[in-house]
Design a protein around this motif. Structure first.
Motif, PDB file in Angstrom:
ATOM      1  N   PRO A 164      21.057  -0.021 -14.119  1.00  0.00           N
ATOM      2  CA  PRO A 164      21.145  -1.095 -13.125  1.00  0.00           C
ATOM      3  C   PRO A 164      21.656  -0.514 -11.807  1.00  0.00           C
ATOM      4  N   GLY A 165      21.319  -1.158 -10.700  1.00  0.00           N
ATOM      5  CA  GLY A 165      21.749  -0.630  -9.406  1.00  0.00           C
ATOM      6  C   GLY A 165      23.244  -0.736  -9.172  1.00  0.00           C
ATOM      7  N   GLN A 166      23.878  -1.654  -9.882  1.00  0.00           N
ATOM      8  CA  GLN A 166      25.290  -1.923  -9.571  1.00  0.00           C
ATOM      9  C   GLN A 166      26.251  -1.323 -10.600  1.00  0.00           C
TER      10      GLN A 166
ATOM     11  N   GLU B 193       2.141  -4.836  -9.020  1.00  0.00           N
ATOM     12  CA  GLU B 193       2.867  -5.593 -10.049  1.00  0.00           C
ATOM     13  C   GLU B 193       4.380  -5.361  -9.985  1.00  0.00           C
ATOM     14  N   THR B 194       4.790  -4.250  -9.388  1.00  0.00           N
ATOM     15  CA  THR B 194       6.229  -3.969  -9.350  1.00  0.00           C
ATOM     16  C   THR B 194       6.986  -5.002  -8.514  1.00  0.00           C
ATOM     17  N   LEU B 195       6.228  -5.723  -7.674  1.00  0.00           N
ATOM     18  CA  LEU B 195       6.845  -6.793  -6.871  1.00  0.00           C
ATOM     19  C   LEU B 195       7.541  -7.815  -7.762  1.00  0.00           C
ATOM     20  N   PHE B 196       7.045  -7.947  -8.977  1.00  0.00           N
ATOM     21  CA  PHE B 196       7.560  -9.001  -9.860  1.00  0.00           C
ATOM     22  C   PHE B 196       8.580  -8.480 -10.863  1.00  0.00           C
TER      23      PHE B 196
ATOM     24  N   LEU C 211      20.789   2.715  -5.768  1.00  0.00           N
ATOM     25  CA  LEU C 211      21.203   1.353  -5.447  1.00  0.00           C
ATOM     26  C   LEU C 211      20.210   0.334  -5.998  1.00  0.00           C
ATOM     27  N   ARG C 212      20.662  -0.896  -6.065  1.00  0.00           N
ATOM     28  CA  ARG C 212      19.808  -2.020  -6.428  1.00  0.00           C
ATOM     29  C   ARG C 212      18.548  -2.042  -5.563  1.00  0.00           C
ATOM     30  N   ARG C 213      17.428  -2.336  -6.163  1.00  0.00           N
ATOM     31  CA  ARG C 213      16.134  -2.507  -5.478  1.00  0.00           C
ATOM     32  C   ARG C 213      15.627  -1.243  -4.804  1.00  0.00           C
ATOM     33  N   SER C 214      16.187  -0.088  -5.159  1.00  0.00           N
ATOM     34  CA  SER C 214      15.689   1.144  -4.534  1.00  0.00           C
ATOM     35  C   SER C 214      14.325   1.533  -5.105  1.00  0.00           C
ATOM     36  N   GLY C 215      14.001   1.010  -6.286  1.00  0.00           N
ATOM     37  CA  GLY C 215      12.676   1.275  -6.845  1.00  0.00           C
ATOM     38  C   GLY C 215      12.681   2.059  -8.144  1.00  0.00           C
ATOM     39  N   LYS C 216      13.807   2.137  -8.815  1.00  0.00           N
ATOM     40  CA  LYS C 216      13.921   2.938 -10.050  1.00  0.00           C
ATOM     41  C   LYS C 216      12.962   2.453 -11.142  1.00  0.00           C
ATOM     42  N   SER C 217      13.016   1.147 -11.422  1.00  0.00           N
ATOM     43  CA  SER C 217      12.160   0.628 -12.496  1.00  0.00           C
ATOM     44  C   SER C 217      10.692   0.750 -12.104  1.00  0.00           C
ATOM     45  N   SER C 218      10.386   0.570 -10.829  1.00  0.00           N
ATOM     46  CA  SER C 218       8.993   0.693 -10.389  1.00  0.00           C
ATOM     47  C   SER C 218       8.476   2.104 -10.652  1.00  0.00           C
ATOM     48  N   ILE C 219       9.276   3.099 -10.342  1.00  0.00           N
ATOM     49  CA  ILE C 219       8.849   4.483 -10.571  1.00  0.00           C
ATOM     50  C   ILE C 219       8.568   4.684 -12.051  1.00  0.00           C
TER      51      ILE C 219
ATOM     52  N   ILE D  99      13.455  10.494  -2.336  1.00  0.00           N
ATOM     53  CA  ILE D  99      13.432   9.604  -1.176  1.00  0.00           C
ATOM     54  C   ILE D  99      12.180   8.740  -1.338  1.00  0.00           C
ATOM     55  N   HIS D 100      12.411   7.482  -1.643  1.00  0.00           N
ATOM     56  CA  HIS D 100      11.337   6.598  -2.077  1.00  0.00           C
ATOM     57  C   HIS D 100      10.986   5.577  -0.994  1.00  0.00           C
ATOM     58  N   LYS D 101       9.875   4.886  -1.190  1.00  0.00           N
ATOM     59  CA  LYS D 101       9.369   3.857  -0.258  1.00  0.00           C
ATOM     60  C   LYS D 101       9.114   4.441   1.132  1.00  0.00           C
ATOM     61  N   VAL D 102       8.527   5.610   1.181  1.00  0.00           N
ATOM     62  CA  VAL D 102       8.248   6.199   2.490  1.00  0.00           C
ATOM     63  C   VAL D 102       6.959   5.644   3.090  1.00  0.00           C
ATOM     64  N   ASP D 103       6.327   4.710   2.365  1.00  0.00           N
ATOM     65  CA  ASP D 103       5.048   4.182   2.866  1.00  0.00           C
ATOM     66  C   ASP D 103       5.183   3.446   4.197  1.00  0.00           C
ATOM     67  N   GLY D 104       6.392   2.963   4.512  1.00  0.00           N
ATOM     68  CA  GLY D 104       6.556   2.245   5.777  1.00  0.00           C
ATOM     69  C   GLY D 104       6.959   3.157   6.927  1.00  0.00           C
TER      70      GLY D 104
ATOM     71  N   GLN E  63       0.855  -1.179   0.000  1.00  0.00           N
ATOM     72  CA  GLN E  63       0.000   0.000   0.000  1.00  0.00           C
ATOM     73  C   GLN E  63       0.885   1.220   0.000  1.00  0.00           C
ATOM     74  N   TYR E  64       0.694   2.044  -0.975  1.00  0.00           N
ATOM     75  CA  TYR E  64       1.468   3.266  -1.057  1.00  0.00           C
ATOM     76  C   TYR E  64       0.600   4.421  -0.616  1.00  0.00           C
ATOM     77  N   GLU E  65       1.145   5.236   0.256  1.00  0.00           N
ATOM     78  CA  GLU E  65       0.340   6.364   0.690  1.00  0.00           C
ATOM     79  C   GLU E  65       0.729   7.612  -0.075  1.00  0.00           C
TER      80      GLU E  65
ATOM     81  N   GLU F  86      11.979  -7.693 -12.473  1.00  0.00           N
ATOM     82  CA  GLU F  86      13.315  -8.276 -12.300  1.00  0.00           C
ATOM     83  C   GLU F  86      14.347  -7.172 -12.206  1.00  0.00           C
ATOM     84  N   SER F  87      15.472  -7.491 -11.602  1.00  0.00           N
ATOM     85  CA  SER F  87      16.545  -6.516 -11.491  1.00  0.00           C
ATOM     86  C   SER F  87      17.011  -6.093 -12.892  1.00  0.00           C
ATOM     87  N   THR F  88      17.267  -4.806 -13.053  1.00  0.00           N
ATOM     88  CA  THR F  88      17.731  -4.300 -14.347  1.00  0.00           C
ATOM     89  C   THR F  88      19.223  -4.609 -14.457  1.00  0.00           C
ATOM     90  N   ASN F  89      19.630  -5.230 -15.566  1.00  0.00           N
ATOM     91  CA  ASN F  89      21.066  -5.538 -15.640  1.00  0.00           C
ATOM     92  C   ASN F  89      21.782  -4.819 -16.768  1.00  0.00           C
TER      93      ASN F  89
HETATM   94  N1  GTP Z   1       7.218  -0.570  -0.031  1.00  0.00           N
HETATM   95  C1  GTP Z   1       7.501  -0.131  -1.258  1.00  0.00           C
HETATM   96  N2  GTP Z   1       8.111  -0.965  -2.119  1.00  0.00           N
HETATM   97  C2  GTP Z   1       8.379  -0.487  -3.342  1.00  0.00           C
HETATM   98  C3  GTP Z   1       8.060   0.834  -3.748  1.00  0.00           C
HETATM   99  N3  GTP Z   1       8.492   1.011  -5.033  1.00  0.00           N
HETATM  100  C4  GTP Z   1       9.040  -0.155  -5.394  1.00  0.00           C
HETATM  101  N4  GTP Z   1       8.984  -1.067  -4.401  1.00  0.00           N
HETATM  102  C5  GTP Z   1       9.489  -2.466  -4.426  1.00  0.00           C
HETATM  103  O1  GTP Z   1      10.918  -2.447  -4.429  1.00  0.00           O
HETATM  104  C6  GTP Z   1      11.430  -3.584  -5.132  1.00  0.00           C
HETATM  105  C7  GTP Z   1      12.516  -3.162  -6.097  1.00  0.00           C
HETATM  106  O2  GTP Z   1      11.947  -2.369  -7.114  1.00  0.00           O
HETATM  107  P1  GTP Z   1      12.655  -2.123  -8.535  1.00  0.00           P
HETATM  108  O3  GTP Z   1      11.835  -1.088  -9.225  1.00  0.00           O
HETATM  109  O4  GTP Z   1      12.887  -3.409  -9.249  1.00  0.00           O
HETATM  110  O5  GTP Z   1      14.056  -1.511  -8.081  1.00  0.00           O
HETATM  111  P2  GTP Z   1      15.270  -1.047  -8.999  1.00  0.00           P
HETATM  112  O6  GTP Z   1      15.896   0.112  -8.320  1.00  0.00           O
HETATM  113  O7  GTP Z   1      14.841  -0.838 -10.411  1.00  0.00           O
HETATM  114  O8  GTP Z   1      16.207  -2.331  -8.879  1.00  0.00           O
HETATM  115  P3  GTP Z   1      17.514  -2.733  -9.774  1.00  0.00           P
HETATM  116  O9  GTP Z   1      17.046  -2.953 -11.159  1.00  0.00           O
HETATM  117  O10 GTP Z   1      17.992  -4.002  -9.097  1.00  0.00           O
HETATM  118  O11 GTP Z   1      18.519  -1.635  -9.645  1.00  0.00           O
HETATM  119  C8  GTP Z   1      10.215  -4.244  -5.799  1.00  0.00           C
HETATM  120  O12 GTP Z   1       9.871  -5.382  -5.043  1.00  0.00           O
HETATM  121  C9  GTP Z   1       9.111  -3.198  -5.703  1.00  0.00           C
HETATM  122  O13 GTP Z   1       7.819  -3.771  -5.603  1.00  0.00           O
HETATM  123  C10 GTP Z   1       7.407   1.705  -2.806  1.00  0.00           C
HETATM  124  O14 GTP Z   1       7.099   2.879  -3.050  1.00  0.00           O
HETATM  125  N5  GTP Z   1       7.178   1.154  -1.574  1.00  0.00           N
END
Ligand code: GTP
Length: 197
Positions: free
Chosen positions: A101-103, A72-75, A52-60, A160-165, A4-6, A77-80
């Protein structure tokens, strides 16, 4: 699992991205191009997404420009490799986003910083607020100082991302702390002229 994103509650020089707009109505076409390619599209205004890796770049990028639902962003894959995306819904909206990519290794000789940073208008550095952000701050400093050296005209934005938590107080404290530390690092490197927003 259900994310849940606020709504974002903060707005200041440091952007806090807490939720994604539901629809921007852009009709888009995915591209997975070689960054070295010299097609005319590479001369479009360019925005870089780094962090960094998994910071949420592709999701944004997917949620804002491709109507992907946050769940759906949960699924994703890491950008390489660098993923170049043309955003061109009209003659007024016509630019490219390069999702990195994050690395990324800036010291790898195949990383062509001249080519990448020279034609860049803005660099958005994404920080995961739910993670320990000290490593991200180190990476932010390295990234912006390298980019600034090549092209001092780049606009640097910190998301500053993922502030929902985070609680509201924690959001404000995180934003203040990141702002302070990032600017201290720049001052220590005599890079006060480089402005982060
Ligand atoms: N809680 C939360 N999770 C998020 C948010 N945005 C993205 N995520 C989760 O963060 C994880 C990583 O997201 P990606 O978009 O793949 O991250 P990335 O920075 O592109 O990763 P790399 O390609 O490895 O560099 C995923 O499981 C997303 O569902 C958010 O706003 N809040």
């Amino acid at each position: 699992m259900n994310i849940q994103y606020e709504e974002p509650t903060l707005s200041s020089s440091y952007s806090v991205v807490g939720s994604f707009p539901k629809s921007f109505g852009y009709g888009l076409e995915d591209q997975d191009l070689d960054p070295e390619d010299s097609s005319p599209s590479t001369s479009k205004p360019r925005i870089l997404l780094m962090g960094l890796r998994r910071s949420g770049k592709s999701s944004i990028q997917k949620v804002v420009f491709h109507k992907m639902s946050p769940n759906e962003t949960l699924f994703l894959e890491s950008t390489n490799k660098i993923y170049k995306d043309d955003i061109s819904s009209s003659s007024f909206v016509n630019f490219q986003i390069w999702d990195f990519p994050g690395q990324v290794d800036f010291f790898d000789p195949t990383f062509d910083s001249e080519m990448i940073f020279k034609g860049t208008g803005a660099l958005i550095f994404v920080i995961d607020a739910q993670d320990d952000y000290m490593e991200a701050l180190g990476r932010l400093h390295l990234t912006v100082s390298r980019a600034y050296k090549v092209n001092p005209d780049i606009n640097f934005e910190v998301f500053i991302h993922k502030v929902d938590g985070l609680s509201d107080d924690h959001k404000i404290e995180t934003q203040r702390d990141i702002h302070q530390r990032a600017n201290d690092d720049l001052a220590d490197a005599s890079l006060e002229k480089l402005h982060l927003r």
